[in-house]
Design a protein around this motif. Structure first.
Motif, PDB file in Angstrom:
ATOM      1  N   TYR A  69       0.831  -1.206   0.000  1.00 56.58           N
ATOM      2  CA  TYR A  69       0.000   0.000   0.000  1.00 56.58           C
ATOM      3  C   TYR A  69       0.864   1.255   0.000  1.00 56.58           C
ATOM      4  O   TYR A  69       0.638   2.183  -0.780  1.00 56.58           O
ATOM      5  CB  TYR A  69      -0.929  -0.006   1.220  1.00 56.58           C
ATOM      6  CG  TYR A  69      -1.722   1.272   1.365  1.00 56.58           C
ATOM      7  CD1 TYR A  69      -2.863   1.493   0.582  1.00 56.58           C
ATOM      8  CD2 TYR A  69      -1.335   2.266   2.268  1.00 56.58           C
ATOM      9  CE1 TYR A  69      -3.580   2.674   0.699  1.00 56.58           C
ATOM     10  CE2 TYR A  69      -2.049   3.443   2.394  1.00 56.58           C
ATOM     11  CZ  TYR A  69      -3.167   3.642   1.596  1.00 56.58           C
ATOM     12  OH  TYR A  69      -3.875   4.819   1.710  1.00 56.58           O
ATOM     13  N   LEU A  70       1.860   1.303   0.878  1.00 56.20           N
ATOM     14  CA  LEU A  70       2.723   2.486   0.961  1.00 56.20           C
ATOM     15  C   LEU A  70       3.496   2.706  -0.331  1.00 56.20           C
ATOM     16  O   LEU A  70       3.605   3.840  -0.824  1.00 56.20           O
ATOM     17  CB  LEU A  70       3.689   2.342   2.140  1.00 56.20           C
ATOM     18  CG  LEU A  70       3.055   2.386   3.537  1.00 56.20           C
ATOM     19  CD1 LEU A  70       4.103   2.097   4.603  1.00 56.20           C
ATOM     20  CD2 LEU A  70       2.385   3.732   3.779  1.00 56.20           C
ATOM     21  N   MET A  71       4.030   1.608  -0.907  1.00 54.95           N
ATOM     22  CA  MET A  71       4.783   1.758  -2.153  1.00 54.95           C
ATOM     23  C   MET A  71       3.858   2.157  -3.294  1.00 54.95           C
ATOM     24  O   MET A  71       4.221   2.965  -4.158  1.00 54.95           O
ATOM     25  CB  MET A  71       5.484   0.421  -2.481  1.00 54.95           C
ATOM     26  CG  MET A  71       6.603   0.560  -3.496  1.00 54.95           C
ATOM     27  SD  MET A  71       7.953   1.566  -2.868  1.00 54.95           S
ATOM     28  CE  MET A  71       8.407   2.464  -4.340  1.00 54.95           C
ATOM     29  N   GLY A  72       2.645   1.600  -3.310  1.00 57.81           N
ATOM     30  CA  GLY A  72       1.673   1.966  -4.338  1.00 57.81           C
ATOM     31  C   GLY A  72       1.286   3.433  -4.264  1.00 57.81           C
ATOM     32  O   GLY A  72       1.173   4.110  -5.299  1.00 57.81           O
ATOM     33  N   GLU A  73       1.096   3.936  -3.046  1.00 61.61           N
ATOM     34  CA  GLU A  73       0.769   5.349  -2.888  1.00 61.61           C
ATOM     35  C   GLU A  73       1.917   6.230  -3.380  1.00 61.61           C
ATOM     36  O   GLU A  73       1.698   7.253  -4.037  1.00 61.61           O
ATOM     37  CB  GLU A  73       0.463   5.647  -1.419  1.00 61.61           C
ATOM     38  CG  GLU A  73      -0.862   5.106  -0.935  1.00 61.61           C
ATOM     39  CD  GLU A  73      -2.031   5.756  -1.649  1.00 61.61           C
ATOM     40  OE1 GLU A  73      -2.206   6.984  -1.521  1.00 61.61           O
ATOM     41  OE2 GLU A  73      -2.760   5.037  -2.369  1.00 61.61           O
ATOM     42  N   ALA A  74       3.137   5.838  -3.070  1.00 59.26           N
ATOM     43  CA  ALA A  74       4.295   6.629  -3.496  1.00 59.26           C
ATOM     44  C   ALA A  74       4.394   6.686  -5.017  1.00 59.26           C
ATOM     45  O   ALA A  74       4.734   7.730  -5.600  1.00 59.26           O
ATOM     46  CB  ALA A  74       5.572   6.047  -2.904  1.00 59.26           C
ATOM     47  N   LEU A  75       4.090   5.575  -5.682  1.00 57.35           N
ATOM     48  CA  LEU A  75       4.177   5.536  -7.141  1.00 57.35           C
ATOM     49  C   LEU A  75       2.993   6.243  -7.795  1.00 57.35           C
ATOM     50  O   LEU A  75       3.152   6.950  -8.793  1.00 57.35           O
ATOM     51  CB  LEU A  75       4.248   4.079  -7.613  1.00 57.35           C
ATOM     52  CG  LEU A  75       5.499   3.287  -7.177  1.00 57.35           C
ATOM     53  CD1 LEU A  75       5.371   1.820  -7.597  1.00 57.35           C
ATOM     54  CD2 LEU A  75       6.750   3.893  -7.772  1.00 57.35           C
ATOM     55  N   ARG A  76       1.795   6.055  -7.252  1.00 53.52           N
ATOM     56  CA  ARG A  76       0.599   6.646  -7.855  1.00 53.52           C
ATOM     57  C   ARG A  76       0.568   8.160  -7.691  1.00 53.52           C
ATOM     58  O   ARG A  76       0.124   8.878  -8.581  1.00 53.52           O
ATOM     59  CB  ARG A  76      -0.662   6.046  -7.232  1.00 53.52           C
ATOM     60  CG  ARG A  76      -0.967   4.628  -7.675  1.00 53.52           C
ATOM     61  CD  ARG A  76      -2.195   4.064  -6.970  1.00 53.52           C
ATOM     62  NE  ARG A  76      -3.402   4.761  -7.380  1.00 53.52           N
ATOM     63  CZ  ARG A  76      -4.173   5.479  -6.553  1.00 53.52           C
ATOM     64  NH1 ARG A  76      -3.833   5.614  -5.288  1.00 53.52           N
ATOM     65  NH2 ARG A  76      -5.265   6.063  -6.996  1.00 53.52           N
ATOM     66  N   ARG A  77       1.007   8.651  -6.561  1.00 52.40           N
ATOM     67  CA  ARG A  77       0.891  10.086  -6.248  1.00 52.40           C
ATOM     68  C   ARG A  77       2.141  10.884  -6.625  1.00 52.40           C
ATOM     69  O   ARG A  77       2.275  12.041  -6.244  1.00 52.40           O
ATOM     70  CB  ARG A  77       0.585  10.266  -4.754  1.00 52.40           C
ATOM     71  CG  ARG A  77      -0.729   9.638  -4.327  1.00 52.40           C
ATOM     72  CD  ARG A  77      -0.992   9.841  -2.846  1.00 52.40           C
ATOM     73  NE  ARG A  77      -2.216   9.185  -2.423  1.00 52.40           N
ATOM     74  CZ  ARG A  77      -3.434   9.720  -2.537  1.00 52.40           C
ATOM     75  NH1 ARG A  77      -3.565  10.941  -3.028  1.00 52.40           N
ATOM     76  NH2 ARG A  77      -4.493   9.056  -2.131  1.00 52.40           N
ATOM     77  N   ASP A  78       3.047  10.241  -7.349  1.00 49.42           N
ATOM     78  CA  ASP A  78       4.254  10.927  -7.832  1.00 49.42           C
ATOM     79  C   ASP A  78       5.080  11.512  -6.692  1.00 49.42           C
ATOM     80  O   ASP A  78       5.614  12.624  -6.780  1.00 49.42           O
ATOM     81  CB  ASP A  78       3.889  12.042  -8.837  1.00 49.42           C
ATOM     82  CG  ASP A  78       3.271  11.483 -10.093  1.00 49.42           C
ATOM     83  OD1 ASP A  78       3.668  10.375 -10.512  1.00 49.42           O
ATOM     84  OD2 ASP A  78       2.374  12.134 -10.667  1.00 49.42           O
TER      85      ASP A  78
END
Length: 611
Positions: free
Chosen positions: A200-209
């Motif tokens: 989840y944390l890595m996905g947020e970092a990638l999705r939100r630039d």
């Protein structure tokens, strides 16, 4: 330093040899490790890496499992969920039981060690499954089941090994079975929660630039290491489950740009697999293998011919999978790096505790690894072909564009029994292609939708034939990773540009047909009545005769060698077909030729129109 450099060089040579001979690279890596280690005594991994050997192995396996989990899409197993679920859960018990009984009754292990060996044997592993699938090319359903099984079962096998190890240790110490079960459930919970949180944390970092593009790979690698190490610190051996859950979560979450991460992780995984197999094979001890004797063959045969067929029979019971595919599934189950690493780790721990026969766990595991890899890699392709469950050689064309020129090229190729799929962003072009009996995809070939729904099965080359120079160039860059740079072609749009006369769009691939013609020129000639014709060359009618006859009024498109293999004429590939070859060319109509000579009756007979 020289030893490490030599290992990478030998590993690269093994990968190249496997590519040339179309065999799984693991076969050559194992042979290299055995020869370099116990064979000639040149390589001693324990002396080379010392205490860092097993941390290096553990982190490497974590990266390999994470990379494999990223490729697992729930959409791929739609309609087969119950089969895959059985393979990864209750079906494991079948393999576990048979392998444990074989170790106990054939090899003479005590029950604790036999059950531990059975737990290790439930894994199959992406390190050997994925290279084997590239060679065998089974149907998509078989490939998806085997990939899911190999990636998901690996951490489950490691957890089962932890369960058995803790049971053996607690039994010796007078511990209770309930404590072992609670420890096992806790390990699963910690691994799952840590993996979901990390994903989840890595996905947020990638999705939100939150990260620049150039840090995607480094940040992801660091996140995988942290997730694995933290989970292991909280609950021993839960790290593999954590990184697998993290990879599956990221791979199936919408809006996460994982393409660049996947490309990096694939290259890194290939390097790690190459090094790991050589290192672990070099630790094999011939003296321990000799102590086991011929009973190891009996254990291997029981796992190959009893455990695997029984598991497949149970897991596919009640499904609509035909018997041919079940047969191939029952044959392919090679063991890989996780089995080697886990057996080495727990053998060392048991030896330190003074458990009898613990040293025999590694050689017995390696016999199964080598036996399954050698037997299945040499026979699986032939078995798939015999059962008719192998995909055809990827020789087809993905043609970007469904305009009149692209449709004419597609019709000419299909007449030569070459599979073609057209792709266009204009519905009118796609509709006309489908009405002409051609397969066509409606959409942008660079979109996420195309990633999922553009079926490239059986396709081995791409030809960009659109009026958009930028789309052609971007498509070449995108699909050279799918088909390879040598099999990606782009037709120039306008006239020659630049001082070197090279294509203005095809720098990422090859310039289709010639650097002297373009989309506008060929489309105009086609509108004026030019036709695509096939001409068979002979001793009496050579390529020189063909050029003298047609001059600039014929543009060479494709060449077919005497074995029926099709090649594309390009600015970078100067083909010179000889007798027995056939050439396909766009030839102007007789009314358009000025100064040329009409084709003879003999040549017309060998040049049927493609339309």
């Amino acid at each position: 330093m020289l030893t490490i450099a030599a290992i990478t060089m030998l590993g690269g040579a093994c990968q190249w040899l496997a590519w040339r001979l179309r065999l799984p690279a693991i076969l050559f890596l194992l042979i290299t490790g055995i020869v370099a280690g116990p064979g000639v005594g040149w390589l001693n991994p324990d002396a080379l890496m010392g205490d860092l050997l097993f941390p290096f192995v553990s982190l490497s396996v974590a990266i390999i499992l994470f990379e494999g989990a990223l490729t697992l899409k729930f959409s791929e197993i739609r309609g087969m969920q119950h089969v895959v679920r059985r393979f990864a859960t209750s079906g494991v018990l079948v393999t576990w039981t048979v392998a444990a009984l074989a170790a106990r009754l054939i090899a003479g292990f005590d029950w604790g060690l036999a059950i531990l060996f059975g737990a290790i044997m439930v894994v199959t592993g992406p390190t050997v499954i994925v290279p084997m699938l590239r060679t065998v090319r089974p149907t998509a359903r078989i490939a998806n089941i085997l990939r899911w099984e190999g990636i998901v079962v690996d951490p489950i096998g490691a957890l089962l090994a932890v369960l058995v190890f803790e049971f053996v240790v607690s039994t010796e110490a007078g511990g209770a079975l309930s404590a072992t079960i609670l420890l096992f459930l806790g390990t699963i919970a910690i691994g799952t929660i840590t993996g979901l949180a990390g994903g989840y944390l890595m996905g947020e970092a990638l999705r939100r630039d939150w990260l620049p593009n150039y840090l995607f790979n480094v940040a992801t690698l660091g996140a995988v290491f942290c997730c694995f190490a933290f989970s292991n610190a909280v609950a021993e051996e839960s790290g593999l489950l954590a990184v697998t859950v993290m990879g599956i979560y990221l791979g199936n979450r919408k809006g996460v740009p994982i393409e660049e991460i996947l490309a990096f992780k694939e290259s890194l995984s290939l390097l790690l697999i190459t090094v790991l197999f050589i290192l672990l094979a070099a630790r094999l001890d011939f003296a321990q293998l000799e102590a086991l004797g011929w009973v190891v063959v009996g254990v291997f045969l029981a796992i190959q011919f009893i455990a695997r067929p029984l598991k497949v029979m149970y897991c596919t019971w009640g499904s609509n999978i035909p018997w041919q595919e079940r047969t191939l599934l029952a044959w392919i189950a090679p063991r890989g790096i996780v089995a080697a690493a886990v057996s080495a780790l727990f053998a060392l721990k048991l030896e330190q505790r003074g458990v009898d026969q613990a040293a025999l766990l590694v050689p017995l595991t390696f016999v199964v690894i080598i036996g399954t890899v050698v037997l299945q890699s040499l026979t699986a392709g032939k078995l798939a072909a015999m059962l008719k469950v192998a995909e055809p050689e990827p020789a087809g064309f993905l043609i970007l564009g469904a305009n009149p020129l692209a449709r004419k090229l597609a019709q000419a190729l299909e007449q030569q029994k070459i599979r073609v799929l057209l792709c266009d962003t204009l519905w009118d072009n796609v509709s006309r292609a489908r009405m002409a009996g051609l397969k066509a995809y409606y959409g942008n070939p660079l979109s996420e939708h195309a990633e999922v729904y553009l079926d490239t099965t059986g396709l081995g080359r791409m030809l960009a034939v659109t009026a958009d120079a930028h789309l052609n160039a971007l498509a070449c860059n995108r699909y050279k990773g799918v088909f390879g740079a040598k099999d990606v072609f782009a037709l120039r749009v306008g006239g020659t540009t630049g001082t070197n006369g090279r294509s203005d769009t095809a720098r990422e691939g090859r310039t289709a047909f010639s650097d002297k013609v373009g989309y506008i020129d060929l489309s105009r000639r086609l509108y004026r009545g030019a036709e695509i014709r096939r001409t068979t060359l002979s001793e009496a009618f050579t390529m020189e005769h063909f050029r003298n006859m047609h001059g600039d009024h014929a543009t060479l498109l494709f060449a077919i060698d005497p074995k029926g293999r099709l090649e594309v004429f390009s600015a970078e590939n100067a083909l010179e077909p000889g007798p027995g070859w056939a050439v396909m060319a766009l030839i102007d109509s007789a009314s358009e030729k000025t100064g040329g000579t009409a084709a003879t009756d003999a040549e017309k007979a060998s040049e049927p129109a493609a339309s």
